[in-house]
Structure formats: C-alpha cells, structure tokens
Design a protein around this motif. Structure first.
Motif, PDB file in Angstrom:
ATOM      1  N   ASP A   1       0.836  -1.203   0.000  1.00  0.00           N
ATOM      2  CA  ASP A   1       0.000   0.000   0.000  1.00  0.00           C
ATOM      3  C   ASP A   1       0.870   1.251   0.000  1.00  0.00           C
ATOM      4  OD1 ASP A   1      -2.868  -0.899   2.092  1.00  0.00           O
ATOM      5  OD2 ASP A   1      -2.317  -1.348   0.018  1.00  0.00           O
ATOM      6  N   VAL A   2       0.419   2.236  -0.725  1.00  0.00           N
ATOM      7  CA  VAL A   2       1.115   3.523  -0.725  1.00  0.00           C
ATOM      8  C   VAL A   2       0.986   4.150   0.643  1.00  0.00           C
ATOM      9  CG1 VAL A   2       1.137   5.837  -1.701  1.00  0.00           C
ATOM     10  CG2 VAL A   2       0.621   3.872  -3.160  1.00  0.00           C
ATOM     11  N   LYS A   3       2.098   4.691   1.130  1.00  0.00           N
ATOM     12  CA  LYS A   3       2.015   5.381   2.405  1.00  0.00           C
ATOM     13  C   LYS A   3       2.611   6.776   2.246  1.00  0.00           C
ATOM     14  CE  LYS A   3       2.244   4.558   7.245  1.00  0.00           C
ATOM     15  NZ  LYS A   3       2.578   3.656   8.324  1.00  0.00           N
ATOM     16  N   VAL A   4       1.788   7.756   2.609  1.00  0.00           N
ATOM     17  CA  VAL A   4       2.232   9.146   2.636  1.00  0.00           C
ATOM     18  C   VAL A   4       2.086   9.602   4.077  1.00  0.00           C
ATOM     19  CG1 VAL A   4       1.875  11.471   1.746  1.00  0.00           C
ATOM     20  CG2 VAL A   4       1.427   9.493   0.274  1.00  0.00           C
ATOM     21  N   THR A   5       3.193   9.995   4.672  1.00  0.00           N
ATOM     22  CA  THR A   5       3.199  10.318   6.095  1.00  0.00           C
ATOM     23  C   THR A   5       3.554  11.778   6.310  1.00  0.00           C
ATOM     24  OG1 THR A   5       3.922   8.052   6.581  1.00  0.00           O
ATOM     25  CG2 THR A   5       4.169   9.684   8.330  1.00  0.00           C
ATOM     26  N   GLN A   6       2.703  12.456   7.053  1.00  0.00           N
ATOM     27  CA  GLN A   6       2.983  13.838   7.441  1.00  0.00           C
ATOM     28  C   GLN A   6       3.454  13.846   8.882  1.00  0.00           C
ATOM     29  OE1 GLN A   6      -0.776  15.309   4.837  1.00  0.00           O
ATOM     30  NE2 GLN A   6       0.120  16.884   6.139  1.00  0.00           N
TER      31      GLN A   6
ATOM     32  N   LEU B   1       6.439  21.938   7.679  1.00  0.00           N
ATOM     33  CA  LEU B   1       5.579  20.757   7.596  1.00  0.00           C
ATOM     34  C   LEU B   1       6.278  19.751   6.690  1.00  0.00           C
ATOM     35  CD1 LEU B   1       2.033  22.368   7.096  1.00  0.00           C
ATOM     36  CD2 LEU B   1       3.227  21.844   9.212  1.00  0.00           C
ATOM     37  N   GLU B   2       6.443  18.530   7.221  1.00  0.00           N
ATOM     38  CA  GLU B   2       7.211  17.525   6.491  1.00  0.00           C
ATOM     39  C   GLU B   2       6.294  16.435   5.957  1.00  0.00           C
ATOM     40  OE1 GLU B   2      10.793  19.443   7.560  1.00  0.00           O
ATOM     41  OE2 GLU B   2      10.442  17.857   6.111  1.00  0.00           O
ATOM     42  N   CYS B   3       6.662  15.907   4.809  1.00  0.00           N
ATOM     43  CA  CYS B   3       5.878  14.849   4.175  1.00  0.00           C
ATOM     44  C   CYS B   3       6.834  13.837   3.557  1.00  0.00           C
ATOM     45  CB  CYS B   3       4.970  15.450   3.105  1.00  0.00           C
ATOM     46  SG  CYS B   3       4.042  14.238   2.145  1.00  0.00           S
ATOM     47  N   VAL B   4       6.569  12.556   3.810  1.00  0.00           N
ATOM     48  CA  VAL B   4       7.411  11.493   3.257  1.00  0.00           C
ATOM     49  C   VAL B   4       6.513  10.459   2.594  1.00  0.00           C
ATOM     50  CG1 VAL B   4       9.063   9.672   3.798  1.00  0.00           C
ATOM     51  CG2 VAL B   4       9.147  11.830   5.041  1.00  0.00           C
ATOM     52  N   GLN B   5       6.908  10.024   1.391  1.00  0.00           N
ATOM     53  CA  GLN B   5       6.168   8.950   0.706  1.00  0.00           C
ATOM     54  C   GLN B   5       7.127   7.791   0.432  1.00  0.00           C
ATOM     55  OE1 GLN B   5       6.730   8.193  -2.789  1.00  0.00           O
ATOM     56  NE2 GLN B   5       7.775  10.043  -3.524  1.00  0.00           N
TER      57      GLN B   5
ATOM     58  N   GLY C   1      -1.567  12.095   2.458  1.00  0.00           N
ATOM     59  CA  GLY C   1      -1.219  11.902   3.853  1.00  0.00           C
ATOM     60  C   GLY C   1      -2.410  12.192   4.740  1.00  0.00           C
ATOM     61  N   GLN C   2      -2.224  12.020   6.043  1.00  0.00           N
ATOM     62  CA  GLN C   2      -3.345  12.121   6.988  1.00  0.00           C
ATOM     63  C   GLN C   2      -3.706  13.554   7.321  1.00  0.00           C
ATOM     64  OE1 GLN C   2      -0.234  11.626   7.749  1.00  0.00           O
ATOM     65  NE2 GLN C   2       0.226  11.947   9.917  1.00  0.00           N
ATOM     66  N   GLY C   3      -2.913  14.501   6.869  1.00  0.00           N
ATOM     67  CA  GLY C   3      -3.237  15.899   7.091  1.00  0.00           C
ATOM     68  C   GLY C   3      -2.607  16.456   8.353  1.00  0.00           C
ATOM     69  N   THR C   4      -2.289  17.737   8.320  1.00  0.00           N
ATOM     70  CA  THR C   4      -1.822  18.471   9.502  1.00  0.00           C
ATOM     71  C   THR C   4      -2.748  19.649   9.715  1.00  0.00           C
ATOM     72  OG1 THR C   4       0.511  17.906   9.150  1.00  0.00           O
ATOM     73  CG2 THR C   4       0.042  19.855  10.490  1.00  0.00           C
ATOM     74  N   ARG C   5      -3.380  19.664  10.884  1.00  0.00           N
ATOM     75  CA  ARG C   5      -4.237  20.811  11.206  1.00  0.00           C
ATOM     76  C   ARG C   5      -3.373  21.836  11.934  1.00  0.00           C
ATOM     77  NH1 ARG C   5      -9.240  21.971  10.581  1.00  0.00           N
ATOM     78  NH2 ARG C   5      -9.897  19.878  10.045  1.00  0.00           N
TER      79      ARG C   5
END
Lengths: 111, 112
Positions: free
Chosen positions: B1-6, B21-25, B104-108
């Motif tokens: 599964d693709v994973k995009v992590t914030q 704000l960091e994002c890794v795929q 990704g799951q989002g950053t509020r």
C-alpha cells in the motif's frame, strides 16, 4: 477557466437509502476524473474514470462518466453510517501535474 | 500500500514563527503536492514538485515555500506564519500525470 462543481453540497439520508452524487467539469483536454472519500483525515482514493459509459464498481459504490455532457456520478446503494464522509471529485488539468478539486459533497447517513 | 506520512497531525504556532511541515512517501513517486483545505473552498494547491529540487507554484503560493532535496520527502515552509494560514494542510504524491494521487493524513495548523 477550468472548474469542477459538485452537487449537492450536503445530503442527509437514512441507512439503507441509495444516494447519487454529481460532479460536473469544464477542463481543457480532459483525461480523467477521480473520486475520493474523506472522513476525518486524508482523502482516500475510490475511482479513476477515463472512458465514457463504463461503470466502475467497488462493493456498494459505483461511478460512471459522461464525457459528452461533462459529468460523473457516484452512486452508493444500501448506505451505512460508515459511508458518512465528504466525497471529493478531482480532474487533472491537461499537460500539468495539477488537480482541480470540487468543494465536495458532505454525506451524513443516519442510523 | 502507498504510504504518505505527514510529520504532525496537529500544530499550534505563534504569528511570525517559521513553520516546517514535512511529508514522506514510500512509493518512489515522482510527483508530490501540498494542498490546503478550508471550509467552502475545497482543496487548493499551494506547490507541487515533479522531481528532486524541482518545484512549481500552485494556485496560492504566497507566504509559502517548499523544499525537495530527496525524492521521498517534500517540505512546506511558512516563512512567517500568519493567522490566515490556519488551515488543514494535506500532502499528496502520485506516479504520473493524470493518475490518482495518494494523500497523507493531514496536519491541522492553528496560528495564534
């Protein structure tokens, strides 16, 4: 200007009902249309449609594209409370990496 | 599964702070995106990147910058946070043009 419009903006139904969500678009050199489901966090991918008239189906969800009339519908049959979410429609713009998103349809399914 | 992590789900920052704000795929995708999502306005593209060190402005780049030093990582930088940057920030990645993007799951982020 390219645009994607979804309707209705929001919808409240009871469990077991069938719903139809609409997405119309005006995009130069259309290639594909995508549907996403967004609950409390990240949008999750549902379908990608590229050809007119060919239904895509996953369980109780199905979607179809009409490239002549420039719209797509997302159908959900026998709705459940877990279907409550915002449903987003997106169209990639031609020759770029950009996606244009509609503002979404907020669906609430009551038990 | 693709994973995009914030990197963060929730952040509270003060006006004027520099925010990262960091994002890794993990799927070796060429394309990465930063969107913000606001009620009634939907998802609006801030910046996207189609390769390492390559970036292009989206629809609302003012007040933001980005960095992509490695293929798997795409950072969004608020140079001097302002209250009108309070929003949900979503990172996404995709393999090719015109294919699906994964979020990704989002950053509020709340700027006070």
């Amino acid at each position: 200007e390219d645009k994607v419009v979804q309707s209705p903006l929001s919808l409240v139904v009871h469990e077991g009902d069938t719903v139809t969500l609409n997405c119309s678009y005006e995009v130069t050199n259309f290639r594909s249309l995508l549907w996403y489901k967004q609950e409390k966090k990240a949008p999750t991918f549902l379908f990608m449609l590229t050809s007119s008239g060919i239904e895509k189906k996953s369980g109780r969800l199905s979607s179809i594209l009409d490239k002549k009339e420039l719209f797509s519908i997302l159908n959900i049959t026998a709705t459940q409370t877990g279907d409550s979410a915002v449903y987003l429609c997106a169209v990639p713009t031609s020759g770029t990496y950009k996606y244009i998103f509609g503002t979404g349809t907020r669906l609430k399914v009551l038990a | 599964d693709v994973k995009v992590t914030q990197s963060s789900r929730y952040l509270v920052k003060r006006t004027g702070e520099k925010v990262f704000l960091e994002c890794v795929q993990d799927m070796d995708h060429e394309n990465m995106f930063w969107y913000r999502q606001d009620p009634g306005l939907g998802l609006r593209l801030i910046y996207f990147s189609y390769d390492v060190k390559m970036k292009e402005k989206g629809d609302i780049p003012e007040g933001y910058s980005v960095s992509r030093e490695k293929k798997e990582r795409f950072s969004l930088i608020l140079e001097s946070a302002s209250t009108n940057q309070t929003s949900m920030y979503l990172c996404a990645s995709g393999l090719r043009m015109n294919t699906e993007a994964f979020f990704g799951q989002g950053t509020r982020l709340t700027v006070v």
